[in-house]
Design a protein around this motif. Structure first.
Motif, short mmCIF file in Angstrom:
data_model
loop_
_atom_site.label_atom_id
_atom_site.label_comp_id
_atom_site.label_asym_id
_atom_site.label_seq_id
_atom_site.Cartn_x
_atom_site.Cartn_y
_atom_site.Cartn_z
N GLN A 89 0.80 -1.23 0.00
CA GLN A 89 0.00 0.00 0.00
C GLN A 89 0.83 1.27 0.00
OE1 GLN A 89 -2.11 -1.10 3.51
NE2 GLN A 89 -0.88 0.16 4.84
N VAL A 90 2.12 1.19 0.33
CA VAL A 90 2.96 2.40 0.34
C VAL A 90 3.80 2.53 -0.93
CG1 VAL A 90 3.06 2.44 2.86
CG2 VAL A 90 4.91 1.34 1.57
N LEU A 91 3.75 1.51 -1.78
CA LEU A 91 4.58 1.52 -2.99
C LEU A 91 3.99 2.44 -4.06
CD1 LEU A 91 5.45 -2.27 -3.17
CD2 LEU A 91 6.86 -0.41 -2.26
N PRO A 92 4.79 3.05 -4.90
CA PRO A 92 6.25 2.98 -4.90
C PRO A 92 6.81 3.86 -3.78
CG PRO A 92 5.53 4.48 -6.61
CD PRO A 92 4.29 3.90 -5.98
N ALA A 93 7.78 3.36 -3.09
CA ALA A 93 8.40 4.11 -1.99
C ALA A 93 9.79 3.55 -1.71
CB ALA A 93 7.55 4.02 -0.72
N VAL A 94 10.58 4.38 -1.10
CA VAL A 94 11.88 3.97 -0.56
C VAL A 94 11.83 4.27 0.93
CG1 VAL A 94 14.36 4.37 -0.59
CG2 VAL A 94 13.07 4.43 -2.74
N ALA A 95 12.21 3.29 1.72
CA ALA A 95 12.13 3.42 3.18
C ALA A 95 13.53 3.44 3.79
CB ALA A 95 11.33 2.26 3.78
N ILE A 96 13.67 4.25 4.83
CA ILE A 96 14.89 4.24 5.63
C ILE A 96 14.64 3.38 6.86
CG2 ILE A 96 14.23 6.36 6.87
CD1 ILE A 96 17.23 7.05 7.01
N SER A 97 15.65 2.62 7.25
CA SER A 97 15.54 1.80 8.45
C SER A 97 16.91 1.67 9.11
CB SER A 97 14.96 0.42 8.11
OG SER A 97 15.77 -0.24 7.19
N TRP A 98 16.90 1.15 10.31
CA TRP A 98 18.13 0.95 11.06
C TRP A 98 17.90 -0.17 12.05
CZ3 TRP A 98 15.37 5.47 10.80
CH2 TRP A 98 14.48 5.71 11.86
N ARG A 99 19.00 -0.79 12.45
CA ARG A 99 18.99 -1.82 13.48
C ARG A 99 20.38 -1.86 14.09
NH1 ARG A 99 17.48 -7.44 11.25
NH2 ARG A 99 15.66 -6.20 10.67
N LEU A 100 20.46 -1.58 15.37
CA LEU A 100 21.74 -1.57 16.08
C LEU A 100 21.70 -2.53 17.25
CD1 LEU A 100 22.48 2.27 16.28
CD2 LEU A 100 23.15 0.68 14.48
N GLY A 101 22.86 -3.06 17.60
CA GLY A 101 22.97 -3.89 18.79
C GLY A 101 22.70 -3.05 20.03
#
Length: 177
Positions: A89-101
């Motif tokens: 439902q959000v496409l077309p889109a580019v998403a930012i994400s992150w994952r840290l210890g």
């Protein structure tokens, strides 16, 4: 090779020796609490994920950066850009994400890396809009989103897991790089 240096971090493509530390991050229930259905991931799942992230770099011209601490050379996790295909439902889109210890939480690394990634999206990749998708209740990610200047666009649910999601957006033409 795409690399970004910030005052404390190196954002770079993935190396073979990143697998074990990233697998440790993915195996931590505290980290994975707000990812998909909250399940931890093992070494094989992490290896497959890194392979997909590298393929996205080749196919899209962007992807998830490995985040390395300049002072120690430690892998802290990742940040970067991806196409959120799991949420049509959000496409077309580019998403930012992150994952840290978890040992890297609360020190501003996620915000620093994400800010540099938004600059990369605007200046190097010419994107004019980026979204971010977070689970409702993930206050730490919501805090990073506020620092980036992202605004709530909609609430929805994860199509497979049913968990409530928030979609935030930022118009990069107004982004303060």
């Amino acid at each position: 090779m795409t690399e970004i240096r910030t005052p404390r971090l190196l954002l770079r493509r993935w190396h073979d020796d990143d697998l074990a530390p990233m697998a440790d991050i993915n195996a931590d229930p505290r980290v994975m609490r707000w990812i998909d259905d909250g399940s931890v991931r093992g070494l094989d799942d992490t290896a497959e994920a890194i392979e997909r992230w590298e393929e996205e770099w080749d196919e899209e011209g962007f992807g998830l950066f490995a985040v390395e601490l300049l002072a120690s050379g430690e892998l802290a996790g990742f940040t970067g850009l991806s196409v959120p295909e799991f949420l049509p439902q959000v496409l077309p889109a580019v998403a930012i994400s992150w994952r840290l210890g978890p040992q890297f939480w609360g020190q501003g690394y996620a915000s620093e890396a994400a800010h540099a990634t938004l600059e990369f999206a605007l200046q190097d990749r010419g994107l004019d809009r980026v979204i971010s998708i977070s689970q409702v209740g993930d206050d730490a990610s919501e805090n990073v989103l506020r620092k980036l200047g992202m605004e709530l666009e909609r609430e929805t649910a994860h199509p497979l897991h049913g968990r409530p999601l928030r979609v935030h957006t930022i118009d990069l033409t107004e982004f303060q790089a």
